[in-house]
Design a protein around this motif. Structure first.
Motif, PDB file in Angstrom:
ATOM      1  N   ILE A   1       0.837  -1.421  -0.337  1.00 12.12           N
ATOM      2  CA  ILE A   1      -0.136   0.093  -0.042  1.00 12.12           C
ATOM      3  C   ILE A   1       0.750   1.054  -0.391  1.00 12.12           C
ATOM      4  N   TYR A   2       1.682   1.048   0.406  1.00 14.77           N
ATOM      5  CA  TYR A   2       2.966   2.784   0.812  1.00 14.77           C
ATOM      6  C   TYR A   2       3.532   2.967  -0.744  1.00 14.77           C
ATOM      7  N   ARG A   3       3.999   1.615  -0.448  1.00 20.08           N
ATOM      8  CA  ARG A   3       4.301   1.842  -2.745  1.00 20.08           C
ATOM      9  C   ARG A   3       3.560   2.207  -3.254  1.00 20.08           C
ATOM     10  N   PHE A   4       1.973   1.305  -3.414  1.00 21.86           N
ATOM     11  CA  PHE A   4       1.489   2.584  -4.262  1.00 21.86           C
ATOM     12  C   PHE A   4       0.745   3.827  -4.080  1.00 21.86           C
ATOM     13  N   HIS A   5       0.760   4.423  -2.979  1.00 15.28           N
ATOM     14  CA  HIS A   5       0.382   5.019  -1.599  1.00 15.28           C
ATOM     15  C   HIS A   5       2.109   6.261  -2.919  1.00 15.28           C
ATOM     16  N   VAL A   6       2.760   6.524  -2.759  1.00 22.50           N
ATOM     17  CA  VAL A   6       4.233   7.076  -3.078  1.00 22.50           C
ATOM     18  C   VAL A   6       4.558   7.064  -5.154  1.00 22.50           C
ATOM     19  N   LYS A   7       4.644   6.029  -4.964  1.00 20.28           N
ATOM     20  CA  LYS A   7       4.967   5.928  -7.066  1.00 20.28           C
ATOM     21  C   LYS A   7       4.213   5.617  -7.464  1.00 20.28           C
ATOM     22  N   SER A   8       2.782   5.136  -7.361  1.00 22.14           N
ATOM     23  CA  SER A   8       1.837   4.711  -8.219  1.00 22.14           C
ATOM     24  C   SER A   8       0.205   6.432  -7.927  1.00 22.14           C
ATOM     25  N   SER A   9       0.012   6.866  -6.872  1.00 22.23           N
ATOM     26  CA  SER A   9      -0.717   7.817  -6.904  1.00 22.23           C
ATOM     27  C   SER A   9      -0.038   8.969  -6.194  1.00 22.23           C
ATOM     28  N   GLY A  10       1.156   9.136  -6.367  1.00 21.16           N
ATOM     29  CA  GLY A  10       2.498  10.411  -6.136  1.00 21.16           C
ATOM     30  C   GLY A  10       2.108  11.242  -4.908  1.00 21.16           C
ATOM     31  N   TRP A  11       1.668  10.360  -3.908  1.00 20.73           N
ATOM     32  CA  TRP A  11       1.057  11.095  -2.112  1.00 20.73           C
ATOM     33  C   TRP A  11       3.121  11.110  -1.436  1.00 20.73           C
ATOM     34  N   ARG A  12       2.714  11.544  -0.800  1.00 28.27           N
ATOM     35  CA  ARG A  12       4.183  11.493  -0.418  1.00 28.27           C
ATOM     36  C   ARG A  12       5.070  10.861   0.879  1.00 28.27           C
ATOM     37  N   ASP A  13       4.148   9.891   1.661  1.00 20.41           N
ATOM     38  CA  ASP A  13       3.748   8.950   1.700  1.00 20.41           C
ATOM     39  C   ASP A  13       2.941   8.849   1.852  1.00 20.41           C
ATOM     40  N   PHE A  14       2.872   7.023   2.778  1.00 24.77           N
ATOM     41  CA  PHE A  14       1.666   6.074   3.373  1.00 24.77           C
ATOM     42  C   PHE A  14       0.468   6.980   3.937  1.00 24.77           C
ATOM     43  N   GLY A  15      -0.357   6.767   3.090  1.00 22.76           N
ATOM     44  CA  GLY A  15      -1.485   8.137   3.824  1.00 22.76           C
ATOM     45  C   GLY A  15      -2.019   7.693   5.229  1.00 22.76           C
ATOM     46  N   TYR A  16      -1.659   7.116   5.393  1.00 21.62           N
ATOM     47  CA  TYR A  16      -2.794   6.392   7.291  1.00 21.62           C
ATOM     48  C   TYR A  16      -2.170   7.324   8.213  1.00 21.62           C
ATOM     49  N   ASN A  17      -2.226   7.739   9.214  1.00 20.94           N
ATOM     50  CA  ASN A  17      -1.299   7.581  10.062  1.00 20.94           C
ATOM     51  C   ASN A  17      -0.653   6.580  10.937  1.00 20.94           C
ATOM     52  N   PHE A  18      -1.813   5.339  11.044  1.00 24.02           N
ATOM     53  CA  PHE A  18      -1.949   3.648  11.434  1.00 24.02           C
ATOM     54  C   PHE A  18      -2.499   2.621  11.027  1.00 24.02           C
ATOM     55  N   ALA A  19      -1.889   1.344  10.696  1.00 26.08           N
ATOM     56  CA  ALA A  19      -2.973   0.641  10.436  1.00 26.08           C
ATOM     57  C   ALA A  19      -2.892  -0.602  11.139  1.00 26.08           C
ATOM     58  N   VAL A  20      -4.204  -1.097  11.553  1.00 28.68           N
ATOM     59  CA  VAL A  20      -4.280  -2.396  12.323  1.00 28.68           C
ATOM     60  C   VAL A  20      -4.750  -3.611  11.485  1.00 28.68           C
ATOM     61  N   ASP A  21      -4.285  -4.220  11.943  1.00 29.13           N
ATOM     62  CA  ASP A  21      -4.250  -5.948  11.092  1.00 29.13           C
ATOM     63  C   ASP A  21      -5.514  -6.439  11.419  1.00 29.13           C
ATOM     64  N   LYS A  22      -6.223  -7.780  10.741  1.00 28.23           N
ATOM     65  CA  LYS A  22      -7.798  -8.385  11.427  1.00 28.23           C
ATOM     66  C   LYS A  22      -6.817  -8.993  12.552  1.00 28.23           C
ATOM     67  N   CYS A  23      -6.191  -9.582  13.504  1.00 30.44           N
ATOM     68  CA  CYS A  23      -5.036 -10.322  14.059  1.00 30.44           C
ATOM     69  C   CYS A  23      -5.136  -8.693  15.463  1.00 30.44           C
TER      70      CYS A  23
END
Length: 479
Positions: free
Chosen positions: A335-357
C-alpha cells in the motif's frame, strides 16, 4: 519533488517539540542533513518494485481512441511477480465511473483466480485541497489497491458505466451486477460516462520482509543508508531506541506518569503524585516503520505536522480480506508503494494501520506520538489522525481483535491530546463533497470516514462497530 507542507495547517518540526510527549531535539529535525532525495539514485536497488502498464481498448472498442473507449484493459499476460494491483489515471480530480475487475495467476502455477472487484472510488483518501502535497503536480487519480497474493499473471477489464444506468447495482454483488447493467445499457445504445485519461495498471511487489530483530538489540545505523531511516526512527526516540522494530506497550500507570512528566508535572520534579491523573489509555505495542520494512527512500524526506489531534477517522483499506496476519507487513509495504510511486503521495496516507489480528503499525512518518499530517480523509486531515484496518468490511464483519486495537490505539493517542473518545469536537472543513471549505463541522471524536466525506469507507460492518470502539476506548482512558 513534493515539497514540505509549510502552510497554515502544518508546523515545523521545531514547533513540534512543544507537543504532549516531547522528543529530543536531535530526533526532531525535519530531515537528516545530507539525506538523499526520496526518489534515490536511479541505479540504487530498493526492496520491492512497481510495474506500470498502460491499458488499451478491448473488444469492439479497439478501433476507438482511449478517450472514447468504453472498455479498456489487458488480456491475460505473464508479468514479473507481484502481490497487489491497482489502477491509476492522470487527473486526480477525475472519478472513474464504472467497474474494475481483475483476475490473477498464482506464481508458478496455471491456476487463475475468479474475477475480483477493485474499489474504484479512492479520491476521498487524499491530501486536503490547497496543501503542498495536493498541489505538487505528482498526484494521480487511483482506485483502491487490492491484495491478491504472490502472482505472475494478470488480466484486467475496466468498463465505463452508463450515464444513466437503468438497473442499479445490487450492493451484495457489485462487480457482477454492474457489469450486467452496463452490458444491457451498451446493447441498448445508452451513452457511457467517459473513462479517465491515462489508465494504467499498477502491479506492486512488496519485496522481502525485514530480518527479525533480536529483542533488546539496538540496530546499528547503516552508513549507506540510512539517514532517512534514522530520521524516521529518531522522532520516536523517547518511546524506543533508534532502529527499534517495535515500540513496547506500557501499563496505564506508566503511560500516565510519562504524560505528567512531559507536561512538567510533579512526576518531572520528583513531587507527590497529583490527585487528578490524566485520562489516557495505556500505550499499546506499535510495530514501527522499521518493523514492517518501510523503504524510507520512497517517501518525501521531510515530515509535516498539524497542530493537535482532536479526532480519529476510521477507514478500511479496501484491499480485501485474503491475507494472513503474517503477511500484514507485506500488505502495508505494498500500500505504501502504491500510495507513493503509483498515486504520487508524499508517504503512506494513514497515520496508523491495524491488521485483523489486532496488531498496530506506525503509518506516515513523523512520530507516533506527534500530530503527523496525513492524507486519509479529504477535507479533514488537519488536527486529526487516520487509522486504516487492513481488509474490506462492507459485507464482512471485522474481527474483535481489530476493533479492540482501534480502541486501544485511540485511548492512548487521543488521550495525549485530551480528547474524549465518547465525545464530539469541531473540525474546519478543507473542502469535500459533504461540507464546504471553511465550515466548522461537529464530528464524533472517533468518526468513520463517511462522517466527513460521502463514501462507503470504512465499510458498513466496520462502521457499525465504532460505538463499541468508542465505549471501550473511553474505558481504557478511565472515563
Amino acid at each position: 519533488m513534493r515539497g514540505f507542507l509549510a502552510s497554515s495547517i502544518g508546523v515545523t518540526c521545531a514547533a513540534a517539540l512543544a507537543l504532549p510527549l516531547t522528543l529530543p531535539s536531535s530526533g526532531a529535525r525535519a530531515a537528516a542533513p545530507g539525506a538523499p532525495s526520496a526518489a534515490g539514485p536511479a541505479t540504487e536497488a530498493v526492496p520491492g518494485s512497481t510495474q506500470s502498464i498502460p491499458l488499451t481498448p478491448l473488444g469492439s472498442d479497439r478501433a476507438l481512441g482511449s478517450s472514447e473507449a468504453r472498455e479498456q484493459g489487458l488480456a491475460r499476460r505473464d508479468v514479473r511477480p507481484f502481490s497487489l494491483v491497482g489502477v491509476v489515471w492522470n487527473d486526480p480530480e477525475a472519478e472513474l465511473h464504472g467497474t474494475v475487475q481483475v483476475r490473477t495467476r498464482a506464481t508458478g502455477t496455471t491456476t487463475w483466480s475468479d474475477w475480483q472487484h477493485v474499489e474504484t472510488h479512492n479520491h476521498e483518501h487524499a491530501a486536503d485541497p490547497d496543501t503542498s502535497e495536493r498541489a505538487a503536480g505528482t498526484v494521480r487519480g487511483s482506485t483502491a489497491p487490492l491484495w491478491v497474493g504472490d502472482s505472475d499473471g494478470v488480466e484486467i477489464r475496466v468498463r465505463a458505466e452508463p450515464a444513466d444506468p437503468a438497473d442499479p447495482a445490487d450492493p451484495a454483488e457489485p462487480a457482477a451486477t454492474d457489469r450486467a447493467a452496463t452490458d444491457r445499457a451498451l446493447v441498448a445504445g445508452t451513452a457511457a460516462t467517459p473513462l479517465p485519461e491515462g489508465l494504467r495498471l499498477e502491479l506492486v511487489d512488496p519485496g522481502d520482509d525485514p530480518p527479525a530483530q533480536n529483542p533488546g538489540h539496538k540496530a546499528p545505523r547503516a552508513p549507506s543508508a540510512s539517514e532517512l531511516s534514522a530520521a524516521s526512527s529518531a522522532v520516536n526516540a523517547d518511546l524506543a531506541p533508534i532502529g527499534a522494530s517495535v515500540i513496547p506497550a506500557l501499563t496505564k500507570r506508566q503511560t500516565e506518569n510519562d504524560l505528567i512528566a512531559a507536561r512538567g508535572g510533579p512526576a518531572a520534579a520528583g513531587k507527590a503524585e497529583p490527585k487528578a491523573r490524566p485520562y489516557v489509555g495505556p500505550r499499546p505495542r506499535i510495530i514501527t516503520r522499521k518493523g514492517w520494512g518501510a523503504d524510507e527512500k520512497l517517501r518525501e524526506k521531510h515530515f509535516a505536522y498539524t497542530k493537535t489531534v482532536k479526532a480519529a477517522f476510521i477507514h478500511h483499506s479496501a484491499t480485501g480480506n485474503y491475507y494472513r496476519c503474517s503477511q500484514s507487513a507485506a500488505v502495508i509495504r505494498s500500500i505504501y508503494r502504491f500510495h507513493v510511486k503509483s498515486s504520487g503521495w508524499r508517504d503512506f496516507g494513514y497515520n496508523f494501520a491495524v491488521d485483523k489480528c489486532g496488531n498496530i503499525y506506525e503509518g506516515r512518518a513523523g512520530g507516533v506520538a506527534k500530530p503527523v499530517l496525513g492524507a486519509h480523509t479529504l477535507g479533514f486531515n488537519t488536527n486529526s489522525m487516520g487509522i486504516a484496518v487492513l481488509g474490506t468490511y462492507s459485507w464482512s464483519t471485522p474481527p474483535k481483535a481489530a476493533v479492540n486495537a482501534i480502541a486501544r490505539l485511540t485511548a492512548w493517542k487521543l488521550g495525549l491530546y485530551g480528547a474524549n473518545p465518547r465525545g464530539t469536537t469541531y473540525l474546519k472543513s478543507g473542502g469535500g463533497n459533504l461540507y464546504k471549505k471553511g465550515r466548522n463541522v461537529r464530528l464524533r471524536v472517533i468518526s468513520g470516514h463517511r462522517d466527513g466525506f460521502a463514501t462507503e469507507c470504512p465499510g458498513s460492518r466496520l462502521y457499525q462497530k465504532l460505538g463499541k470502539a468508542r465505549s471501550t476506548s473511553a474505558r481504557y482512558q478511565g472515563r
